[in-house]
Design a protein around this motif. Sequence first.
Motif, PDB file in Angstrom:
ATOM      1  N   ALA A 189      47.453  23.422  62.350  1.00 44.80           N
ATOM      2  CA  ALA A 189      46.201  24.466  62.325  1.00 44.80           C
ATOM      3  C   ALA A 189      45.534  24.538  61.140  1.00 44.80           C
ATOM      4  O   ALA A 189      44.405  24.879  60.957  1.00 44.80           O
ATOM      5  CB  ALA A 189      46.566  25.734  63.121  1.00 44.80           C
ATOM      6  N   GLU A 190      46.587  24.763  59.796  1.00 46.77           N
ATOM      7  CA  GLU A 190      46.159  25.313  58.706  1.00 46.77           C
ATOM      8  C   GLU A 190      45.377  23.842  57.921  1.00 46.77           C
ATOM      9  O   GLU A 190      44.458  24.036  57.204  1.00 46.77           O
ATOM     10  CB  GLU A 190      47.375  25.459  57.901  1.00 46.77           C
ATOM     11  CG  GLU A 190      47.889  26.625  58.040  1.00 46.77           C
ATOM     12  CD  GLU A 190      48.714  26.576  59.365  1.00 46.77           C
ATOM     13  OE1 GLU A 190      49.029  25.625  60.019  1.00 46.77           O
ATOM     14  OE2 GLU A 190      49.607  27.856  59.563  1.00 46.77           O
ATOM     15  N   VAL A 191      45.787  22.507  58.572  1.00 45.91           N
ATOM     16  CA  VAL A 191      45.001  21.516  58.039  1.00 45.91           C
ATOM     17  C   VAL A 191      43.516  21.585  58.437  1.00 45.91           C
ATOM     18  O   VAL A 191      42.480  21.262  57.533  1.00 45.91           O
ATOM     19  CB  VAL A 191      45.694  20.090  58.314  1.00 45.91           C
ATOM     20  CG1 VAL A 191      44.595  18.780  58.296  1.00 45.91           C
ATOM     21  CG2 VAL A 191      47.046  19.729  57.731  1.00 45.91           C
ATOM     22  N   ILE A 192      43.234  22.028  59.694  1.00 48.91           N
ATOM     23  CA  ILE A 192      41.940  21.984  60.289  1.00 48.91           C
ATOM     24  C   ILE A 192      41.128  23.106  59.665  1.00 48.91           C
ATOM     25  O   ILE A 192      40.069  22.902  59.000  1.00 48.91           O
ATOM     26  CB  ILE A 192      42.002  22.150  61.570  1.00 48.91           C
ATOM     27  CG1 ILE A 192      42.617  21.217  62.510  1.00 48.91           C
ATOM     28  CG2 ILE A 192      40.568  22.650  62.269  1.00 48.91           C
ATOM     29  CD1 ILE A 192      42.021  19.816  62.221  1.00 48.91           C
ATOM     30  N   SER A 193      41.836  24.286  59.247  1.00 47.78           N
ATOM     31  CA  SER A 193      41.043  25.256  58.459  1.00 47.78           C
ATOM     32  C   SER A 193      40.702  24.722  56.838  1.00 47.78           C
ATOM     33  O   SER A 193      39.759  25.117  56.457  1.00 47.78           O
ATOM     34  CB  SER A 193      41.949  26.674  58.430  1.00 47.78           C
ATOM     35  OG  SER A 193      42.095  27.176  59.668  1.00 47.78           O
TER      36      SER A 193
ATOM     37  N   GLY B 236      41.093  10.341  60.314  1.00 48.05           N
ATOM     38  CA  GLY B 236      41.479  10.829  61.395  1.00 48.05           C
ATOM     39  C   GLY B 236      42.976  11.231  61.374  1.00 48.05           C
ATOM     40  O   GLY B 236      43.945  11.094  60.574  1.00 48.05           O
ATOM     41  N   ASP B 237      43.557  11.889  62.633  1.00 50.55           N
ATOM     42  CA  ASP B 237      44.822  12.271  62.899  1.00 50.55           C
ATOM     43  C   ASP B 237      45.215  13.384  61.933  1.00 50.55           C
ATOM     44  O   ASP B 237      46.124  13.169  61.116  1.00 50.55           O
ATOM     45  CB  ASP B 237      45.850  11.116  63.001  1.00 50.55           C
ATOM     46  CG  ASP B 237      45.844  10.398  64.244  1.00 50.55           C
ATOM     47  OD1 ASP B 237      44.858  10.770  65.237  1.00 50.55           O
ATOM     48  OD2 ASP B 237      46.711   9.415  64.623  1.00 50.55           O
ATOM     49  N   TYR B 238      44.455  14.468  62.074  1.00 49.71           N
ATOM     50  CA  TYR B 238      44.731  15.510  61.006  1.00 49.71           C
ATOM     51  C   TYR B 238      45.838  16.494  61.681  1.00 49.71           C
ATOM     52  O   TYR B 238      46.358  17.165  60.905  1.00 49.71           O
ATOM     53  CB  TYR B 238      43.310  16.455  61.060  1.00 49.71           C
ATOM     54  CG  TYR B 238      42.316  15.521  60.871  1.00 49.71           C
ATOM     55  CD1 TYR B 238      42.100  14.795  59.567  1.00 49.71           C
ATOM     56  CD2 TYR B 238      41.298  15.371  61.559  1.00 49.71           C
ATOM     57  CE1 TYR B 238      40.897  14.094  59.251  1.00 49.71           C
ATOM     58  CE2 TYR B 238      40.128  14.627  61.239  1.00 49.71           C
ATOM     59  CZ  TYR B 238      39.907  13.790  60.231  1.00 49.71           C
ATOM     60  OH  TYR B 238      39.072  13.050  60.025  1.00 49.71           O
ATOM     61  N   VAL B 239      46.177  16.311  62.940  1.00 51.68           N
ATOM     62  CA  VAL B 239      47.326  16.966  63.471  1.00 51.68           C
ATOM     63  C   VAL B 239      48.354  16.210  64.000  1.00 51.68           C
ATOM     64  O   VAL B 239      48.149  15.165  64.364  1.00 51.68           O
ATOM     65  CB  VAL B 239      46.491  17.927  64.655  1.00 51.68           C
ATOM     66  CG1 VAL B 239      45.377  18.924  63.893  1.00 51.68           C
ATOM     67  CG2 VAL B 239      45.656  17.045  65.396  1.00 51.68           C
TER      68      VAL B 239
END
Length: 242
Positions: A46-50, A36-39
Amino acid sequence: MRRKLVIGDIHGGLKALQALLDKIKASPEDQLIFLGDYVDGWSDSAEVISFLIELKQEQNCVFIRGNHDDLVANWLKTKQANKKWLAHGGKSTLLAYKNTSKKLKELHINFLDSLENFHIDESNNLYVHAGFANLHGPALEFYANTVYWDRTLWEMVMAMDSKLKPKDKYYPKRLQLFHEIYIGHTPTTRIGKEEPVNYANVWNVDTGAAFKGPLTALEVKSKKIFQSKPVYTYYPNEKGRN
């Protein structure tokens, strides 16, 4: 043989994540468990989520919900920016989404909504972002968000008498529920460590990627450690959450 690897808090550090995955060299049979804590932190939230959405198409992944992920999901849905969130990495995420399309935001909302609050594997290992307080386990928390905000589990094991054994009378009941517990949320750099830290049967894999530490993966069986360079070195013109 299939490996199971636990990956700590990313906080928008896509370049560090890509470097870490290059070191891991995961096969399709390996399982990657993200805590967790991707952001919130570095500029690539945003690029991490994509990237993670695409990674899931080719890799066996488990994605756990972090407190920052929940905050960002709420902002994407409501457009209401919590002041404390903005002060703790949220501003970089807000900027990261400034020029993204409505379609991409909806895709990211769907991903964030799909995150698991915790995961228990076939060996009775628990993977959870922060911890849990209920003596009967995370599934019975009165407030579901406890599992991605609570720090008492980590604080407890840090303060424990290291001589206590699982069968001892005063051994914490929470710890007896699982073989091993893997968490993030509280950076190990707070106690001067840049590698995963183990107390009792709890492993903390958040090595301070949001600040001055590296991004880390820990292989569950062997306890082999994989790390990126300190994440700030990939973003020399940024401050992260410092």
